[in-house]
Design an enzyme around this catalytic site. Sequence first.
Site, PDB file in Angstrom:
ATOM      1  N   HIS A 231       0.378  -1.565  -0.196  1.00 52.07           N
ATOM      2  CA  HIS A 231      -0.303   0.486   0.245  1.00 52.07           C
ATOM      3  C   HIS A 231       0.933   0.935  -0.115  1.00 52.07           C
ATOM      4  CE1 HIS A 231      -3.453   2.709   1.077  1.00 52.07           C
ATOM      5  NE2 HIS A 231      -2.848   3.133   1.888  1.00 52.07           N
ATOM      6  N   GLU A 232       2.105   1.541   1.093  1.00 50.93           N
ATOM      7  CA  GLU A 232       2.647   2.607   0.980  1.00 50.93           C
ATOM      8  C   GLU A 232       4.022   2.429   0.131  1.00 50.93           C
ATOM      9  OE1 GLU A 232       2.175   4.967   3.167  1.00 50.93           O
ATOM     10  OE2 GLU A 232       0.430   4.070   4.169  1.00 50.93           O
TER      11      GLU A 232
ATOM     12  N   HIS B 111       2.338   4.748  -3.067  1.00 54.28           N
ATOM     13  CA  HIS B 111       1.706   5.905  -2.760  1.00 54.28           C
ATOM     14  C   HIS B 111       2.888   6.359  -3.278  1.00 54.28           C
ATOM     15  CE1 HIS B 111      -2.348   6.326  -0.841  1.00 54.28           C
ATOM     16  NE2 HIS B 111      -1.293   5.217   0.154  1.00 54.28           N
TER      17      HIS B 111
END
Length: 211
Positions: free
Chosen positions: A26-27, A30
């Site tokens: 997820h990170e 980003h």
Amino acid sequence: MIELLRDEPLTFFLVVGILLFSLTLHEIGHALSASWSGDQTARLMGRISLNPFRHLDPWGTLLLLFAGFGWARPVPIDPRNFRNYRLGLFVVSIAGIVVNLAIALLCALLLRGLDTLGVAMPDSTLTNALLYAAAINITLAVFNLLPVPPLDGSKIVQSLLPLRWHPFIWRLEANPNYAIIALLLFLTVLRGPVMQLIRFVQIEFFKLTLG
């Protein structure tokens, strides 16, 4: 989760591993999208990394394990570096959610494939791993879509709001008192509605993908 640790420790540690993997991707989503948008802050700070300890937020991880929802340590971004401010803010904010949805969909497709081949075992470690991975990633996607700072959903909304409102939102997110209030709200008033929403989406997702 405490009951799971007591009754099925192997499954508990399986869930923890899936959780760490999902938060990490997820990170990274980003960080990579920020780099693509023109801001190299996350890259320079080592956040494009498969090392989960670069991405974990202690409180957010504990909440995920024991409350059913939570978050990772936000990727540092400097929107002033985006080639297109609004587009960059939107893309970076939604990237992690898209990653989680993609992981959930991939797990569901693998389960369908195993079932078609006749090798899916209801209580096997592989089947449980795929089910937990899909459920956890749906949880992360839905929770992060909530339009509450500092969650991704608030930044998605922010990318659509008038620019004069943006400094206020950034100051709000930087206020440590606000973070404490938001945490208390998620643990008390908002916990029930948020969990109901997550369960509803999970059920509909598995109905749609697994039949």
